[in-house]
Scaffold this active site. Structure first.
Site, PDB file in Angstrom:
ATOM      1  N   THR A  71       0.837  -1.211   0.000  1.00  0.00           N
ATOM      2  CA  THR A  71       0.000   0.000   0.000  1.00  0.00           C
ATOM      3  C   THR A  71       0.867   1.254   0.000  1.00  0.00           C
ATOM      4  O   THR A  71       0.657   2.171  -0.801  1.00  0.00           O
ATOM      5  CB  THR A  71      -0.925  -0.015   1.242  1.00  0.00           C
ATOM      6  OG1 THR A  71      -1.781  -1.151   1.131  1.00  0.00           O
ATOM      7  CG2 THR A  71      -1.752   1.250   1.352  1.00  0.00           C
ATOM      8  N   ASN A 150      -5.354  -9.380  -7.985  1.00  0.00           N
ATOM      9  CA  ASN A 150      -5.403 -10.141  -6.730  1.00  0.00           C
ATOM     10  C   ASN A 150      -6.692 -10.947  -6.557  1.00  0.00           C
ATOM     11  O   ASN A 150      -6.753 -11.833  -5.718  1.00  0.00           O
ATOM     12  CB  ASN A 150      -5.219  -9.198  -5.537  1.00  0.00           C
ATOM     13  CG  ASN A 150      -6.041  -7.937  -5.642  1.00  0.00           C
ATOM     14  OD1 ASN A 150      -5.906  -7.172  -6.593  1.00  0.00           O
ATOM     15  ND2 ASN A 150      -6.909  -7.726  -4.690  1.00  0.00           N
ATOM     16  N   GLN A 179       1.260  -9.306  -6.256  1.00  0.00           N
ATOM     17  CA  GLN A 179       0.776 -10.690  -6.415  1.00  0.00           C
ATOM     18  C   GLN A 179       1.674 -11.543  -7.323  1.00  0.00           C
ATOM     19  O   GLN A 179       1.379 -12.722  -7.520  1.00  0.00           O
ATOM     20  CB  GLN A 179      -0.667 -10.695  -6.956  1.00  0.00           C
ATOM     21  CG  GLN A 179      -1.704 -10.174  -5.969  1.00  0.00           C
ATOM     22  CD  GLN A 179      -1.904 -11.080  -4.744  1.00  0.00           C
ATOM     23  OE1 GLN A 179      -1.532 -12.253  -4.734  1.00  0.00           O
ATOM     24  NE2 GLN A 179      -2.477 -10.529  -3.687  1.00  0.00           N
ATOM     25  N   THR A 237      12.927   5.353  11.554  1.00  0.00           N
ATOM     26  CA  THR A 237      13.846   4.258  11.876  1.00  0.00           C
ATOM     27  C   THR A 237      13.428   3.008  11.112  1.00  0.00           C
ATOM     28  O   THR A 237      12.250   2.644  11.103  1.00  0.00           O
ATOM     29  CB  THR A 237      13.830   3.984  13.391  1.00  0.00           C
ATOM     30  OG1 THR A 237      14.242   5.191  14.049  1.00  0.00           O
ATOM     31  CG2 THR A 237      14.760   2.845  13.778  1.00  0.00           C
ATOM     32  N   CYS A 326      -8.672  -6.778   1.436  1.00  0.00           N
ATOM     33  CA  CYS A 326      -8.853  -5.375   1.787  1.00  0.00           C
ATOM     34  C   CYS A 326     -10.271  -4.899   1.557  1.00  0.00           C
ATOM     35  O   CYS A 326     -10.727  -3.973   2.189  1.00  0.00           O
ATOM     36  CB  CYS A 326      -7.936  -4.502   0.955  1.00  0.00           C
ATOM     37  SG  CYS A 326      -6.238  -4.895   1.240  1.00  0.00           S
TER      38      CYS A 326
HETATM   39  N1  PLP Z   1      -1.534  -4.574  -4.309  1.00  0.00           N
HETATM   40  C1  PLP Z   1      -2.094  -5.790  -4.470  1.00  0.00           C
HETATM   41  C2  PLP Z   1      -2.310  -6.317  -5.851  1.00  0.00           C
HETATM   42  C3  PLP Z   1      -2.469  -6.544  -3.355  1.00  0.00           C
HETATM   43  O1  PLP Z   1      -3.028  -7.748  -3.529  1.00  0.00           O
HETATM   44  C4  PLP Z   1      -2.258  -6.000  -2.059  1.00  0.00           C
HETATM   45  C5  PLP Z   1      -2.704  -6.740  -0.857  1.00  0.00           C
HETATM   46  O2  PLP Z   1      -3.717  -7.423  -0.864  1.00  0.00           O
HETATM   47  C6  PLP Z   1      -1.651  -4.731  -1.951  1.00  0.00           C
HETATM   48  C7  PLP Z   1      -1.312  -4.060  -3.095  1.00  0.00           C
HETATM   49  C8  PLP Z   1      -1.394  -4.119  -0.610  1.00  0.00           C
HETATM   50  O3  PLP Z   1      -0.262  -4.702   0.009  1.00  0.00           O
HETATM   51  P1  PLP Z   1      -0.031  -4.581   1.574  1.00  0.00           P
HETATM   52  O4  PLP Z   1      -1.024  -5.470   2.241  1.00  0.00           O
HETATM   53  O5  PLP Z   1       1.386  -5.019   1.774  1.00  0.00           O
HETATM   54  O6  PLP Z   1      -0.209  -3.143   1.923  1.00  0.00           O
END
Ligand code: PLP
Length: 384
Positions: A71, A150, A179, A237, A326
């Protein structure tokens, strides 16, 4: 038997990852910025990890920064590029099936006056590369497209997009490879990719740590200001235990990559072949060949509410997902399946099975038996 089939949401950390992280908390807990030997030791560990991740992408060591995950990497890439290229362009090209960390960042930029073009997809979740050529103009600053989706696993033609972008100066090309990293090869330098996001918890590493590749030509401002760590791009940090855990996950997954992919392919193929025989009225929403990442399989069970099926499977200690982790707690339909043109019944009955090297054929027999039973029961109840 417990069967975990939600590996697109997150994965079980390797035991070596946990051991290395515990050492970091117990023994090597120095701050990499400290001048004494405990600091120097921590700094060395961060350097080893950076080198390992850079090597896995065939990148230079100074082209990798650590972030808190996919993210943050996506946000840094998108807001950073939009700011850096403000003078040369006001257009961003993306797709309507991106992860929310891309879509919501683009939405904020849209509110600030940026012209965001969202590419549609076909029934398999594939974009039309000609649409990119049509939208790409002198006012474009960024093309941001995920490597694989995803929810359904469709792989986009990243190399071809890189080829189109090559003809344009002043356009950055960002790829969300969360992914695909450690599943299928991706070498940004050879694909004209300027920025690339990765995350540790999707590859049996710890949560809260990820990386962003930025090629040496990219010059973007940071999202976070402070002590100027990570090449001034990500102050704070360093999460040394997370970074060390990430390094162990990369080490283990890349050194056994072919073996793991073969195993996942075998388990997924067994599951797919058997489910087609065992359960009627299903729709496979993922490509059944190499156009899909090995670990994802999305299936609609017609006449079934996916969420109900998920909870019934949970009673049998089988863990799956209705969409991306998410967005699953949000109300509303999957934006990905909707964009692919699925109808309401297909969207509501969709389940994402996502595999890892830890899954086995025996587990699939157990899942198939329970899946068949639960689908039958739900259909019976709903038909009443
Ligand atoms: N991008 C994709 C395609 C994802 O599947 C995900 C998590 O599900 C993310 C970004 C976000 O990653 P993170 O959970 O490390 O913030």
């Amino acid at each position: 038997m417990l069967v975990y089939l939600d590996n697109s949401a997150t994965t079980q950390p390797y035991s070596q990852v946990l051991e290395a992280m515990v050492d970091c908390y117990n023994i090597n807990y120095g701050n990499p910025s400290s001048l004494h030997k405990m600091g120097v030791e921590a700094e060395k560990k961060v350097k080893v990890a950076r080198n390992k991740i850079a090597a896995s992408l065939k990148a230079n060591n100074n082209e990798i920064i650590f972030t808190s995950g996919g993210t943050e990497s996506n946000n840094t890439a998108i807001f950073g590029s939009a700011k850096a290229l403000k003078r040369s362009g006001k257009r961003i090209i993306t797709t309507c099936i991106e992860h929310p960390s891309v879509l919501n960042a683009c939405k904020v930029l849209e509110e600030q006056g940026i012209d965001v073009k969202y590419l549609g997809v076909d029934g398999n979740g594939l974009i039309d590369i000609e649409e990119i050529e049509a939208y790409l103009n002198d006012d474009t600053s960024l093309v941001t497209i995920m490597h694989a989706n995803n929810e359904v696993g469709t792989i986009q033609p990243i190399q071809d997009i890189g080829g189109i972008k090559k003809k344009r100066e002043n356009v950055y090309f960002h790829v969300d490879a969360v992914q695909t990293y450690s599943k299928i090869p991706i070498f940004p330098k050879y694909m004209e990719i300027d920025l690339l996001s990765i995350s540790a918890h999707k590859i049996h590493g710890p949560k809260g740590i990820g990386g962003l590749y930025l090629n040496n030509k990219v010059n973007i401002p940071p999202l976070i200001y402070g002590g100027q760590q990570e090449n001034r791009l990500r102050s704070g940090t360093e999460n040394v235990p997370g970074i060390v855990g990430f390094e162990k996950a990369v080490d283990k997954s890349f050194s056994n990559l072919e073996k793991h992919v073969l195993k996942i392919n075998e388990v997924k193929a067994y599951f797919l072949n058997n489910i087609k025989d065992a359960i009627k009225d299903i729709k496979i929403n993922s490509f059944e060949d190499q156009r899909c990442v090995p670990h994802i399989l999305n299936i609609s069970f017609l006449g079934v509410k996916g969420e109900v099926l998920l909870h019934m499977m949970e009673q049998s200690d089988i863990f799956v997902s209705t969409g991306s982790a998410c967005s699953s707690k949000k109300k509303g339909q999957s934006h990905v399946l909707k964009a692919m043109g699925l109808n309401d019944e297909e969207i509501e009955g969709a389940i994402r099975f996502s595999f890892s090297e830890f899954n086995s054929i025996e587990e699939m027999d157990y899942v198939l038996e329970h899946l068949e039973k639960h689908v039958k029961n739900i259909r019976k109840i709903l038909r009443k």
